[in-house]
Design an enzyme around this catalytic site. Structure first.
Site, mmCIF file in Angstrom:
data_model
loop_
_atom_site.group_PDB
_atom_site.id
_atom_site.type_symbol
_atom_site.label_atom_id
_atom_site.label_comp_id
_atom_site.label_asym_id
_atom_site.label_seq_id
_atom_site.Cartn_x
_atom_site.Cartn_y
_atom_site.Cartn_z
ATOM 1 C CD GLU A 65 4.056 -5.251 -11.064
ATOM 2 O OE1 GLU A 65 3.430 -5.865 -11.945
ATOM 3 O OE2 GLU A 65 3.640 -4.215 -10.516
ATOM 4 C CG HIS A 82 5.374 -2.528 -7.585
ATOM 5 N ND1 HIS A 82 4.278 -3.257 -7.994
ATOM 6 C CD2 HIS A 82 5.204 -2.312 -6.255
ATOM 7 C CE1 HIS A 82 3.482 -3.454 -6.950
ATOM 8 N NE2 HIS A 82 4.019 -2.905 -5.885
ATOM 9 N N GLY A 92 0.874 -1.175 0.000
ATOM 10 C CA GLY A 92 0.000 0.000 0.000
ATOM 11 C C GLY A 92 0.902 1.213 0.000
ATOM 12 C CB SER A 124 4.484 -3.954 -2.365
ATOM 13 O OG SER A 124 4.625 -2.982 -3.324
ATOM 14 C CB ALA A 125 4.269 -0.733 1.397
HETATM 15 N N1 ASP Z 1 2.910 1.192 -3.321
HETATM 16 C C1 ASP Z 1 3.737 0.024 -3.376
HETATM 17 C C2 ASP Z 1 2.953 -1.122 -2.733
HETATM 18 O O1 ASP Z 1 2.185 -1.719 -3.409
HETATM 19 C C3 ASP Z 1 5.100 0.274 -2.747
HETATM 20 C C4 ASP Z 1 6.056 0.939 -3.720
HETATM 21 O O2 ASP Z 1 5.762 0.932 -4.916
HETATM 22 O O3 ASP Z 1 7.129 1.423 -3.250
HETATM 23 O O4 ASP Z 1 3.023 -1.409 -1.570
#
Ligand code: ASP
Length: 396
Positions: free
Chosen positions: A350, A315, A246, A278-279
């Site tokens: 990804e 990503h 997120g 991700s985050a």
């Molecule tokens: N917003 C991305 C995620 O899905 C984190 C990132 O792209 O740095 O958590």
């Protein structure tokens, strides 16, 4: 309490004792601590200088206000006066307030400024060093640069699965990495979920719970523990932790604000399995400086869990040669990072992920990763492949 002290804070305390003896006193009072601090080359003195106050001038002011005693003691321990004890308690509170896991000279300085009615507080007030001014400068200073380092953490027990993305185009939540999560977690585990990267905690927890249930694990979300103490106990009781994706800034802010960063870090350094997507992968690294997210909120610091000694860009996206877009490519943004910092950055496309088992790191998944290092051409790595050398990175 003293086990939280940085080496420099310990030096300040030992100099305080020497100052007391030289002044013929049988006790350690705040004025001795301030004199000791002024001789310690640490964040405290740097902040004073940044505020235009020369340590020598302050030293003269403190000595001028301190009557000499007649004691001849030159050995052994000296007791702390009640105000000196209050300074130490306040310094500890200040360290916690900043969510720091150490007590440095900057916290001692704040403790001295907070303990009113002492020669030290009077000298600081005369130099216009109010508590608010000092806190502001310290935040500016240690907010961006980690404060006085404690010893480098022992990360030889860290087990982490750092996933670039939770969902592949056209696939289900955590589907592309389900087999790796199953293998990584092994027998049935009680997994603690951290949902703070998204605003809808209940909805996010339900989604994660279903995905982990399908893998045979039980998942509880930390947001269901309202009180901090209960949340900290949930961290202690968990078998594993999963931090979902997120907005990375929102996630890290909540980890700081809810005092969760340190308990999670401590357990992971002791070997509790960590899964991040991700985050959740960003916050497992040194800092969140290489996230793709917008700073929609401001965390106390960009410093993250520091389970691995490098940065990740999740990503990771290759430039599109046919694109007419004029904004920076991801690679250009990462080059800008290296204009400021020397820490290596692993761009996880990804579909790939990094599995860390103590001193070993292995790239897994279906897409190659791209490694960015200052002053070097980026390098490509195709999974499965060994990236253990990254765990030796020195930070900058
Ligand atoms: N917003 C991305 C995620 O899905 C984190 C990132 O792209 O740095 O958590």
């Amino acid at each position: 309490m003293f086990d939280r002290f940085t080496d420099r804070a310990k030096k300040t305390m030992s100099l305080a004792r020497q100052e007391a003896m030289q002044l013929g006193h049988e006790y350690i009072a705040p004025e001795h601590m301030l004199l000791g601090l002024l001789f310690t080359d640490g964040v405290g003195v740097t902040v004073l200088r940044n505020l235009g106050v020369e340590p020598d001038a302050l030293r003269v002011a403190v000595l001028g206000a301190t009557p000499k005693g007649a004691s001849q003691i030159t050995m052994g321990q000296l007791p702390f006066t009640p105000p000196a004890k209050r300074v130490l308690e306040s310094a500890l509170e200040e360290s916690r307030r900043f969510h720091h896991d150490y007590l440095g000279t900057e916290h001692l300085l704040l403790g001295l400024a907070r303990t009113e009615g002492t020669i030290a507080a009077q000298a600081l007030a005369t130099a216009q060093l109010t508590l608010e001014t000092l806190r502001e400068k310290i935040l500016e200073f240690v907010g961006d640069v980690p404060g006085e380092p404690t010893q480098a953490p022992d990360s030889s027990k860290v087990r982490a699965l750092l996933i670039s993305n939770s969902t592949m185009h056209g696939g289900g939540y955590l589907e592309h990495c389900a087999a790796t999560i199953r293998d990584f977690l092994g027998a049935k585990k009680n997994v603690l979920f951290v949902p703070y990267a998204l605003a809808d905690h209940d909805g996010y927890a339900a989604k994660a719970r279903a995905a982990f249930a399908a893998l045979g694990h039980q998942l509880v979300s930390v947001h269901t523990f309202q009180q901090r103490a209960m949340a900290a106990m949930a961290v202690s009781a968990a078998d594993a932790v999963f931090i979902g994706g997120g907005n990375t800034f929102r996630l890290l802010k909540d980890l700081y604000d809810r005092s969760l960063l340190e308990p999670i870090r401590r357990r992971c350094l002791a070997g509790m399995p960590y899964i991040g997507s991700s985050a959740g992968t960003n916050v497992a690294t040194l800092s969140i400086r290489t996230t793709n997210d917008m700073p929609i909120v401001q965390p106390t610091s960009f410093q993250a869990l520091q389970l691995v000694p490098f940065q990740i860009n999740p990503h990771y996206l290759d430039p599109d040669p046919s694109s007419k877009h004029m904004g920076e490519t991801r690679e250009e943004r990462l080059r800008q990072f290296h204009e400021e910092h020397a820490t290596p950055v692993l761009g996880l496309r990804e579909g790939c992920m990094l599995r860390v088992e103590g001193t070993r790191a292995e790239l897994l998944g279906t897409t190659p990763a791209r490694l960015f290092q200052r002053g070097q051409e980026p390098r490509e790595f195709t999974p499965p492949c060994d990236l253990s050398f990254l765990l030796q990175s020195t930070t900058a």
